[in-house]
Design an enzyme around this catalytic site. Structure first.
Site, PDB file in Angstrom:
ATOM      1  N   GLU A 314      -6.021   9.828  -6.471  1.00  0.00           N
ATOM      2  CA  GLU A 314      -4.875   9.088  -5.935  1.00  0.00           C
ATOM      3  C   GLU A 314      -3.572   9.613  -6.533  1.00  0.00           C
ATOM      4  OE1 GLU A 314      -3.280   4.574  -4.958  1.00  0.00           O
ATOM      5  OE2 GLU A 314      -4.964   4.819  -6.344  1.00  0.00           O
ATOM      6  N   LYS A 335      -5.662  -4.470  -9.240  1.00  0.00           N
ATOM      7  CA  LYS A 335      -7.072  -4.515  -9.648  1.00  0.00           C
ATOM      8  C   LYS A 335      -7.229  -4.623 -11.164  1.00  0.00           C
ATOM      9  CE  LYS A 335      -8.826  -1.961  -5.623  1.00  0.00           C
ATOM     10  NZ  LYS A 335      -7.523  -1.663  -4.973  1.00  0.00           N
ATOM     11  N   HIS A 340     -12.072  -5.246  -8.502  1.00  0.00           N
ATOM     12  CA  HIS A 340     -12.100  -4.636  -7.162  1.00  0.00           C
ATOM     13  C   HIS A 340     -12.735  -5.616  -6.191  1.00  0.00           C
ATOM     14  CE1 HIS A 340     -11.923  -1.914  -4.005  1.00  0.00           C
ATOM     15  NE2 HIS A 340     -12.445  -0.821  -4.559  1.00  0.00           N
TER      16      HIS A 340
END
Length: 413
Positions: A314, A335, A340
């Site tokens: 990411e 998160k 999650h």
């Protein structure tokens, strides 16, 4: 074709640090961590010990005893979030064409917990003892189906499934449908509750879960010591509405959906593409759809799972799509506090973006201390910050190579 503008007029959530939007947001701003020893499954045979569970949720507060028996927890959470979002929007179905109001709420995993439980019933007592409601309890399309029945909406009704990009894709596809005139209003979002022994065992075998027993250092996105995600549960639903429809009825507008991008890695069933080429394109497509350049983005809510490869890829995607601005735009990961929540995460994080725009406050990435050398972006750690946020990006990535990105903006005439 002239595209209609799409705004957000209602929001609802149930998650590990709040059973409504305002409670959740106040706790997020404070960096409250909703991770603790798991209670919904036996951790004795497992290495994983923690989970992010919803607290004090009573489905009977919104459902009859019969409805509770005929719905599974992941559906109940979604119905609670949808009810809050619908009431927040102040929509009155008596004034609306029900065929112009839809529901787009999905789940990454659906009723795995129930399937596992009923399988044990069959093995122990035979097929005559299995619940006749096993199928409707477990299939994901029962999420929007039950929401539609609860609210009386009769427009598009579907369940998007794109792993942990589900909530973001649900919003993105609903946004497209309203843009092109197929619906005037859509309740969009995601939900998941799969805190069961079978799911924990599988994720553990994938080496995807954090084995930390310290809640404050279990979900630590972008940290050099990160080792996996923490399983969470929850739901998020937002009301998307065509601008003129919202203005006509005097609705409160939280913000506007201005861009959506979606791609696939076409690479691996669980691991993201190392070069982040496809995921960076999702970010780029979202910006192009919004008609903006990277310098216009004030804040990014990252997917930020706390896994080695996801956080790294990411980061690479943000650098590829945003160039030099990837190093300066404030970034956080919700998160870090709620774990999650799978299919719910994208929508809960979209709600964070809208609340960030409302309050000009960026919550901290709780627990993250020292970032990985390659994750050298502007992660907001320790405490939140005040910032002028008019345009936010939120990203989601899922097993199967699914990549999705949304641009949410301050509403202006």
């Amino acid at each position: 074709m002239d595209m209609r503008r799409v705004v957000v007029t209602g929001m609802g959530t149930v998650n590990p640090i709040g059973n409504c939007v305002e409670e959740f947001w106040e706790n997020a701003k404070a960096g409250k961590i909703g991770i603790a020893p798991a209670t919904q499954f036996n951790t004795d045979p497992l290495k994983v010990k923690l989970a992010a569970e919803v607290k004090n949720f009573n489905p009977r507060s919104i459902l009859s005893p019969k409805e509770v028996r005929r719905t599974e927890r992941f559906v109940q959470l979604a119905m609670a979030a949808a009810k809050e979002a619908f009431e927040d929007s102040c929509l009155n179905m008596e004034d609306e064409d029900s065929f112009r109001i839809g529901v787009s709420v999905g789940s990454a995993i659906g009723g795995m917990s129930r399937i596992a439980a009923e399988t044990l019933v069959i093995e122990k007592n035979g097929p005559g003892k299995v619940s006749p409601y096993t199928i409707p309890l477990t299939i994901t399309n029962m999420i929007p189906g039950n929401i539609a029945m609860m609210l009386g909406t009769m427009g598009h009704c579907r369940s998007v499934v794109s792993a942990c990009a589900t909530g973001t894709d649900s919003i993105g596809l609903a946004y497209r449908e309203i843009q092109t005139g197929q619906n005037d209003v859509i309740l969009a979002g995601g939900t998941d509750s799969v805190l069961c022994f079978e799911a924990a065992s599988s994720f553990q075998q994938l080496t995807a879960l954090s084995l930390s027993e310290d809640p404050s250092r279990a979900s630590i996105p972008f940290d050099r010591d990160r080792s996996g995600f923490v399983m969470g549960e929850g739901a998020g639903v937002i009301v998307l509405e065509e601008l003129e429809h919202a203005k006509k009825r005097g609705a409160h507008i939280y913000g506007e959906v201005t861009g959506y991008g979606s791609t696939n890695d076409a690479w691996h069933i669980t691991r993201p593409r190392d070069d982040a080429g496809a995921s960076s394109k999702a970010l780029q497509f979202a910006m192009e759809d919004a008609g903006i350049t990277p310098d216009r983005i004030d804040y990014i809510n990252a997917h930020g799972t706390s896994t080695i490869f996801n956080d790294l890829c990411e980061t690479r995607a943000m650098k590829a799509a945003l160039g030099k601005y990837a190093y300066t735009i404030p970034v956080n990961s919700t998160k870090s506090m709620i774990g999650h929540t799978m299919g719910a995460s994208g929508t809960i994080e979209a709600i964070v973006c809208l609340m960030t725009i409302r309050d000009n406050f960026i919550h901290p990435t709780a627990g993250t201390e020292i970032c990985d050398d390659e994750c050298d972006i502007n992660i907001i750690k320790h405490t939140g910050i005040k910032a002028d946020v008019r345009t936010a990006m939120t990203n989601s990535f899922g097993f199967g190579g699914h990549n999705a990105s949304l641009i949410l903006s301050e509403y202006a005439e």
